[in-house]
Write an enzyme that holds these catalytic residues in place. Structure first.
Site, PDB file in Angstrom:
ATOM      1  N   ARG A 243     -77.834 -17.143  23.158  1.00  0.00           N
ATOM      2  CA  ARG A 243     -77.140 -17.981  24.119  1.00  0.00           C
ATOM      3  C   ARG A 243     -77.916 -17.972  25.435  1.00  0.00           C
ATOM      4  O   ARG A 243     -78.370 -16.919  25.897  1.00  0.00           O
ATOM      5  CB  ARG A 243     -75.717 -17.461  24.392  1.00  0.00           C
ATOM      6  CG  ARG A 243     -74.693 -17.780  23.333  1.00  0.00           C
ATOM      7  CD  ARG A 243     -74.368 -19.279  23.256  1.00  0.00           C
ATOM      8  NE  ARG A 243     -73.362 -19.583  22.243  1.00  0.00           N
ATOM      9  CZ  ARG A 243     -73.629 -19.870  20.969  1.00  0.00           C
ATOM     10  NH1 ARG A 243     -74.865 -19.900  20.537  1.00  0.00           N
ATOM     11  NH2 ARG A 243     -72.652 -20.150  20.127  1.00  0.00           N
ATOM     12  N   GLU A 272     -76.514 -26.131  28.712  1.00  0.00           N
ATOM     13  CA  GLU A 272     -76.803 -27.165  27.699  1.00  0.00           C
ATOM     14  C   GLU A 272     -75.892 -28.368  27.901  1.00  0.00           C
ATOM     15  O   GLU A 272     -74.710 -28.186  28.208  1.00  0.00           O
ATOM     16  CB  GLU A 272     -76.576 -26.579  26.292  1.00  0.00           C
ATOM     17  CG  GLU A 272     -77.579 -25.507  25.958  1.00  0.00           C
ATOM     18  CD  GLU A 272     -77.389 -24.911  24.564  1.00  0.00           C
ATOM     19  OE1 GLU A 272     -76.640 -25.487  23.756  1.00  0.00           O
ATOM     20  OE2 GLU A 272     -78.008 -23.872  24.301  1.00  0.00           O
ATOM     21  N   HIS A 290     -81.230 -26.273  20.599  1.00  0.00           N
ATOM     22  CA  HIS A 290     -80.180 -25.494  19.913  1.00  0.00           C
ATOM     23  C   HIS A 290     -80.145 -25.825  18.414  1.00  0.00           C
ATOM     24  O   HIS A 290     -79.159 -26.355  17.901  1.00  0.00           O
ATOM     25  CB  HIS A 290     -78.814 -25.746  20.559  1.00  0.00           C
ATOM     26  CG  HIS A 290     -77.821 -24.653  20.280  1.00  0.00           C
ATOM     27  ND1 HIS A 290     -76.896 -24.221  21.201  1.00  0.00           N
ATOM     28  CD2 HIS A 290     -77.616 -23.892  19.173  1.00  0.00           C
ATOM     29  CE1 HIS A 290     -76.160 -23.253  20.665  1.00  0.00           C
ATOM     30  NE2 HIS A 290     -76.585 -23.043  19.428  1.00  0.00           N
TER      31      HIS A 290
END
Ligand code: 8YV
Length: 328
Positions: A243, A272, A290
């Site tokens: 993350r 993001e 991602h």
């Protein structure tokens, strides 16, 4: 939850086979346009459904959960990480939270290994040279990267994915070091030939590659702070497929720009889908949107885990992937 078909709202489009099965089993409201829901739409959803199936792009915070109707019984996250959900608030209201562990381990570890190779060996830079028509032929001293074999890999977070990365990295000749809240049993350490570092700071100062595999929790937010990033050797590389929030992204971008770190491979970002422009400009990085679990196999298996969790709960049993605040 009644034994009749539960009403399930799924916030994003899922693989066809998963959606078909959900339509058969549940009174399912599926996403038609795959657009992330707004907070207002999420509130609307938790007021009407018995089961919500969110993804990493949905913030199910206390503000959303506090407006849930009494019919909401289960939040069955489509994903492993649950940092998008306020698990404690859900629990306080008697709402069960589940995730999808295990099924995306190998794919995420593959993507991590791809980044561990891609950054020191300058794979994206090489590709760009060809694509832009700038290759003038082979040269003995051009496009030199760094060898992976024999280098030290420091894994932060030695759970399923960290261990799957360790197994791969051993095969590439790296020595395995790790920092984890709990030391692994001796037999597991031996199997992975892994060295435990109680002190993260000390491990950071001695590694050639750092790879992050811990969840994002209040305790791991900016675990790689500006201070800790400075402990990393300037010749070292940082890889993150966990993350973005675990690294102080601004500090990382500044250090890469200043040449204080050799490079970074990032699949996740702090805000993001926004990516720090300094990172986008940097030649020292490989950036991915991602994609760690982005294989059809993982995404179908994740859907199956979600279905199992909903079915088990609906049948009056404890779902296999229940998440408790104490696990975070
Ligand atoms: C998923 C992930 O794509 O499962 C996770 O924690 O980070 C990703 O691999 C995403 O979370 C789906 O919601």
């Amino acid at each position: 939850m009644p034994k009749s078909k539960p009403s399930v709202i799924v916030t994003r489009r899922l693989p066809d086979v998963v959606e078909t099965r959900m339509r058969e089993l549940f009174d399912a409201r599926l996403s038609l346009d795959d657009r992330p829901m707004t907070q207002a739409e999420l509130v609307e959803a938790v007021k009407s459904c018995e089961v919500l199936v969110p993804t990493v792009t949905d913030t199910i915070d206390a503000a959303v959960i506090s407006q849930a109707g009494p019919q909401l019984r289960l939040i069955a996250n489509y994903g492993n990480g649950v940092d998008n959900i306020d698990v404690q608030t859900a629990l306080n209201r008697g709402i069960t939270v589940t995730n999808t562990p295990g099924v995306l381990t190998e794919d995420t570890a593959d993507m991590t290994m791809a980044l561990i190779l891609a950054v020191p060996r300058r794979i994206a830079e090489g590709m760009a040279v060809i694509r832009e028509g700038e290759w003038n032929g082979w040269s003995p001293t051009w496009m030199l990267g760094h060898r992976i074999w024999g280098k030290r890999l420091g894994i932060i977070g030695m759970g399923r994915i960290g261990q799957a990365v360790a197994r791969r990295a051993r095969a590439f000749g790296m020595s395995i070091h790790y920092h984890n809240r709990r030391r692994l049993p001796g037999s597991v350490e031996e199997g992975l030939e892994a060295t435990w570092w109680e002190s993260l700071d000390q491990m950071l100062a001695r590694m050639d590659v750092i790879s992050i595999h811990c969840p994002h929790t209040p305790a791991t937010y900016h675990l790689l702070s500006a201070r800790r990033l400075k402990l990393i050797r300037p010749e070292a590389f940082v890889v993150n497929t966990a993350r973005g929030e675990v690294i102080d992204e601004n500090a990382l971008a500044r250090m890469l720009e200043a040449g204080e770190l050799a490079g970074a491979g990032l699949d996740v970002f702090e805000h993001e889908p926004a990516v720090n422009p300094k990172l986008v400009r940097s030649k020292r990085v490989v950036l991915l949107p991602h994609m760690g679990s982005a294989t059809i196999e993982s995404r179908v298996d994740m859907g199956e885990r979600v279905i199992i969790n909903i079915k088990t709960y609906q049948d009056g049993h404890r779902p296999p992937d229940r998440v408790l605040p104490s696990m975070l």
